[in-house]
Each structure stands twice: as structure tokens, then as C-alpha cells.
Design an enzyme around this catalytic site. Sequence first.
Site, PDB file in Angstrom:
ATOM      1  N   ASP A 115       3.587   5.473  -5.977  1.00  0.00           N
ATOM      2  CA  ASP A 115       3.987   4.132  -6.554  1.00  0.00           C
ATOM      3  C   ASP A 115       4.434   4.622  -8.228  1.00  0.00           C
ATOM      4  O   ASP A 115       4.080   5.518  -8.620  1.00  0.00           O
ATOM      5  CB  ASP A 115       3.047   3.142  -6.468  1.00  0.00           C
ATOM      6  CG  ASP A 115       3.755   1.722  -6.222  1.00  0.00           C
ATOM      7  OD1 ASP A 115       4.824   1.358  -6.973  1.00  0.00           O
ATOM      8  OD2 ASP A 115       3.438   1.023  -4.948  1.00  0.00           O
ATOM      9  N   ILE A 135       0.858  -1.266   0.024  1.00  0.00           N
ATOM     10  CA  ILE A 135       0.180  -0.131  -0.054  1.00  0.00           C
ATOM     11  C   ILE A 135       0.814   1.255   0.021  1.00  0.00           C
ATOM     12  O   ILE A 135       0.292   2.396  -0.300  1.00  0.00           O
ATOM     13  CB  ILE A 135      -1.074  -0.091   1.355  1.00  0.00           C
ATOM     14  CG1 ILE A 135      -0.173   0.155   2.710  1.00  0.00           C
ATOM     15  CG2 ILE A 135      -2.028  -1.221   1.147  1.00  0.00           C
ATOM     16  CD1 ILE A 135      -1.172  -0.119   3.514  1.00  0.00           C
ATOM     17  N   LYS A 136       2.122   1.312   0.394  1.00  0.00           N
ATOM     18  CA  LYS A 136       3.239   2.312   0.534  1.00  0.00           C
ATOM     19  C   LYS A 136       2.394   3.463   1.065  1.00  0.00           C
ATOM     20  O   LYS A 136       2.776   4.646   0.547  1.00  0.00           O
ATOM     21  CB  LYS A 136       3.810   2.591  -1.061  1.00  0.00           C
ATOM     22  CG  LYS A 136       4.479   1.258  -1.580  1.00  0.00           C
ATOM     23  CD  LYS A 136       5.093   1.926  -2.733  1.00  0.00           C
ATOM     24  CE  LYS A 136       6.144   0.693  -3.222  1.00  0.00           C
ATOM     25  NZ  LYS A 136       5.076  -0.543  -3.729  1.00  0.00           N
ATOM     26  N   ARG A 137       1.617   3.254   2.058  1.00  0.00           N
ATOM     27  CA  ARG A 137       1.082   4.665   2.676  1.00  0.00           C
ATOM     28  C   ARG A 137       2.142   5.342   3.232  1.00  0.00           C
ATOM     29  O   ARG A 137       2.835   4.762   4.011  1.00  0.00           O
ATOM     30  CB  ARG A 137      -0.006   4.304   3.768  1.00  0.00           C
ATOM     31  CG  ARG A 137      -1.193   3.280   2.977  1.00  0.00           C
ATOM     32  CD  ARG A 137      -2.036   4.044   1.862  1.00  0.00           C
ATOM     33  NE  ARG A 137      -3.338   3.485   1.357  1.00  0.00           N
ATOM     34  CZ  ARG A 137      -3.264   3.019   0.385  1.00  0.00           C
ATOM     35  NH1 ARG A 137      -2.383   2.699  -0.493  1.00  0.00           N
ATOM     36  NH2 ARG A 137      -4.647   2.202  -0.148  1.00  0.00           N
TER      37      ARG A 137
END
Lengths: 307, 307
Positions: free
Chosen positions: B109, A105-107
Site C-alpha cells: 500500500d 487489506i490488499k492481501r
Amino acid sequence: MSFDVLQKKIVEKKNPTIAGLDARIEYVPEHIRAKYTAQYGETLQAAVEAIFEFNCGLIDALCDIVPAVKPQSAYYENLGWRGMEMLERTIQYAKSKGLYVVADIKRGDIGATASAYSEGWLGRTTVGESQFATFDADCVTLNGYMGADAINPFLQDCERFDKCVFALVRTSNKSAVDLQDQMCGDKHVYEVMGDLTMQWAGETLGEYGYNRVGAVTGATYPEQIKTLRAQMPHTFFLVPGYGAQGGTAADVQYAFDENGHGAIVNSSRGIMCAWKKTGNNGTDYQEAARNVAIEMRDDICRYITIR
Amino acid sequence: MSFDVLQKKIVEKKNPTIAGLDARIEYVPEHIRAKYTAQYGETLQAAVEAIFEFNCGLIDALCDIVPAVKPQSAYYENLGWRGMEMLERTIQYAKSKGLYVVADIKRGDIGATASAYSEGWLGRTTVGESQFATFDADCVTLNGYMGADAINPFLQDCERFDKCVFALVRTSNKSAVDLQDQMCGDKHVYEVMGDLTMQWAGETLGEYGYNRVGAVTGATYPEQIKTLRAQMPHTFFLVPGYGAQGGTAADVQYAFDENGHGAIVNSSRGIMCAWKKTGNNGTDYQEAARNVAIEMRDDICRYITIR
């Protein structure tokens, strides 16, 4: 409170790889797509159900040889709320098959906002006196540009539910150089981020010697992985970039310690789209994915031995 | 292809503020919560419907005085797919009332993954020959730690649908210093990110002189805002940190140009939770939110004049 849960699964299967579940509808074989288009028309619902069948088929084909899967949230958000509902089903199905689930999710947000993310993705959401698990992954990827405030709220849920996080350190894409390779004194920005990642993790180690804040470290830069492995001896690595992005087994070997522990290597399109190379229109997508996953395992295990 | 759409709404309403829609269930007055708990029990569904009524009530109360709203994705993901469904409804409702919607997603991303995010949040998702709008915000926030690869895919949708993005530059939280204040040669990391933001934006300017890649710049550091305003004359600023996080109107004035253009200041809890200070158990939450929003507008407009 560490990567033991994942490392054990890797040791059991003697396989340090993680399969991406990043299905775009174009990755789904035509016979599956046709079935749902017939039922729902050319709609988001049809795409969602076709991808779900494809995901479950991949999970069935891989679950006895692969320890973990990594659904990439973007491909589910792409389909709106229906995609997110299907992501919940996919995560549940993967876990029911014994797979470790890293939600990619790379939050990166702070304080109460980070807590809200953490509750939704790793922990529990509270309504009145009741608690609910929603996405309930085993691990998530995070972006630490905002500093400790973006990581700490997740660590509380890691502790409570024995889960983990990966922070972006050095990514595998071309433009990673834009910021990450800038020099801060005698360190690259990504090394500063590596130092922060170790600070955030604290001192607690699992039985394999790793803490609970892993790092994403791109496979297309083996020299950097070597350096980071030496600098971050207790940090578990998630290594993207194998296959499609140009990383090789010879490159990624440096992510592992002398016992073959401490890292997991991702492949997404290589496995999901393996059927496109067999000339059978995807009727053999499960076998094709399994064969590529076995090749990848054996390829990497020529360079490392998992004890 | 620029922030003209937003700037026009700000000029029309003579109000450079944006209201956060970051509803946790605890922010919703009891009489609304009770209604849905009676209908659905103590469930996620009850929370989702209570928050939706609250969001719509806030939008109704604010839409003639405030130009824009900023739903924070975390609070919707917190409620699982049901929350995401309600986020779609909230965005649609806000747009139907003429509000500009910034989806605060801070995604970061690359490549095909960034395209998937962009299609879902700004553009269209393709299934066969058909295209679908899902979240369909006017603008999103992004995290550029991975470089240009994380931004460029969004710019294609910006061009196609006249939308915009904000990239994180200097955030308003305490631990922003961890990475963002490190020195790269004679520049802070956040200044390097500022330079990148300008590169990504390209040369095209709107009629107010701003491009389509804005920057998030925290209000708790007025000296930094002053410097960034001077260095980034064509970059629209989203300024968080007013109110709850300690920023004042005197601080945020430096984000604006001499015509009072080029920035928008966020308040979330201050407006949403205004009812907690009036002693009426939230029966007056609309009036309370509106009063605080007017106060905030007038407070900032004591320092700037919007032409």
C-alpha cells in the site's frame, strides 16, 4: 455472489460513496484523546480506545446517508494486536448500523495461505467442530500479482457467505506508473490485470449486471477509468483518489454505468479530518464529517443519476 | 541497512534455510491441542495457545541450527485479534532465542498507509511523546505492484532500525504465470519488477555485497533463478517452494553467489509437519522438525559452500 448487496444500499441512499475509517491518533480530536490518556496514560491502549470512540462517532454521524465504510487495515495493525481487536469491534459496530464494510487489506498470497486470509476476513475459522467469525467483513481488497491462486480461495467464501472482493487494477498513486503502465504488447500491465480480474470473476452476474470480483481503479486518471469501464462492463469499481489525492467528481463520473450503478467512490481524510477546517477543535467532528459527506454525495450526483 | 545481520547468522550456523511458522491448528499435535481444549473449550483461545506452545517448541528445537524463522501473517489473522497477539509473542520469543524474524506479510500500500504498516511491523508507533514497538520483526515481505510508493516508506524504518525487506519478484505458485510471465517488450513482468527492486534498493551495500531490498524468487523455476541471480548481483533472495512445492536443492543452488551467500531457502510444512511421518502422534514433533531441518541444511549444502 455479486455486488447486489452493496448496490442496493447505494440505491437506497442515493449515494455512491464510501467513507474511509483510517484513523491515526492524530486524526482524533483532542477532547477524545485527553479522556483516554487520563484513563490509560500515554499508551497504545489509550490510542486504541480514542480511535474506537472516534470511529463509532463517525459511523453514527454517517450511517443514515452513507452506504459503506472502508477501514484500512494498516492503521489498525499499526497499533499491534490491540488495534486488530478494535478493528473487529469497529467492523461489528458498522454492520450493526446497516453499513456495508469493505476491509481494505490488499492481501495477496496463495493456496492454503490465501484460504487462511479468506477465512479470517470473509468466512469462518474452524476449531474442532466449531466455527468462528473473526474480522467478518462484507468485502476485501486483494492484490492479484500472484495470479488466480491469490483470488480463487476467497471466491469460495464469497459464494458461501454472499460476499465480494476488489482486485487492484489501476491504482491512484504517482508510482503506479512504475509497473502498471508498462506495456505488455498492446496492453498496459493494468489492462492485463483487468482482463485477469474478469476471468477470475466468471460468468455469474447479479441483478444489476455486476459480478463478484470488483476492481480498484484510481480517480486521478479519468481517461483510464473511461477505457476500463468500457472494457469491463460487468466489473464493479472501487474508486480511490477523490479529494485529497486530486480526483474530482467530473473525473469519477466515468466509473459509473448509464444507470449510475457499478461504482463506489472513496474518501478518507476528507471526511475524517473535516473537523480540522471548522475552527472548533473537533468538538463538532460528527457534524463536520456529515457535512463533507453530503457535499461529496451531491458533488458526484451532479454528474450521475442513480436509478 | 543491508542483509548483513541475516547473512552473519547464516554464516555462523552454516545453514541458509529459514523455517516457516505457519501453524494451522491441524498442524499441532493432538496432545498439545487436548491440553488447551480442556482448559478453554473448543475456542479460538484454545487454538491460539496450542499454536503458541507448538511455535515455541519448534523454536527451541531449531534455534541452535537454523538462523531464521518466517511466520506467515495469514495464519495468525485467521484467528482474529487473538492470533495477532500470539504473533507478537511468537516474534518476541524467536528473537529472544537469537533468530532473525521475517514477517511474511506481503503488504502493498502507499504513502501514509505504507508508513502505518512499516511502523507497526518494523518500526515504532508514536502515541503523544511515547514510542511503542508492536510486531517489531527484523524484515518483512512486500508486494510492489503499486510501485515505489509501496516500498519507500519501509526503507526509512530499515535505515533507522537496521532492518530489511523482500519484494515479490517471481513467485513459486502455478498461477504466477498469469501476470508475472507476461512480456513487457523483451522482459517478463517479473524482470521489470526485478529492475524496480534494484532501483528501490539504491547503492548502499553491506559487507557481503548485498543491499537492503531483497527479492522473493520461486524455487520451482531454476532457469529463472539463474537469470535473476545474474541480473541482480546485489539483491538478497528469499526462495520459497523447496520441498512441499516441488523445488529441490539442485534447483535452489543457483540462488547463491560463489561464496554461498545472498540467499535463504524457506521450508514451512516440511518442518512443522515432520511429526506426521514418524508414527508417534506428534509426541516427537521437536525431534522430527529438527531432523528434517538438518536434512534440508545438508541437502542444500551438498551444492553450495558457505564461506
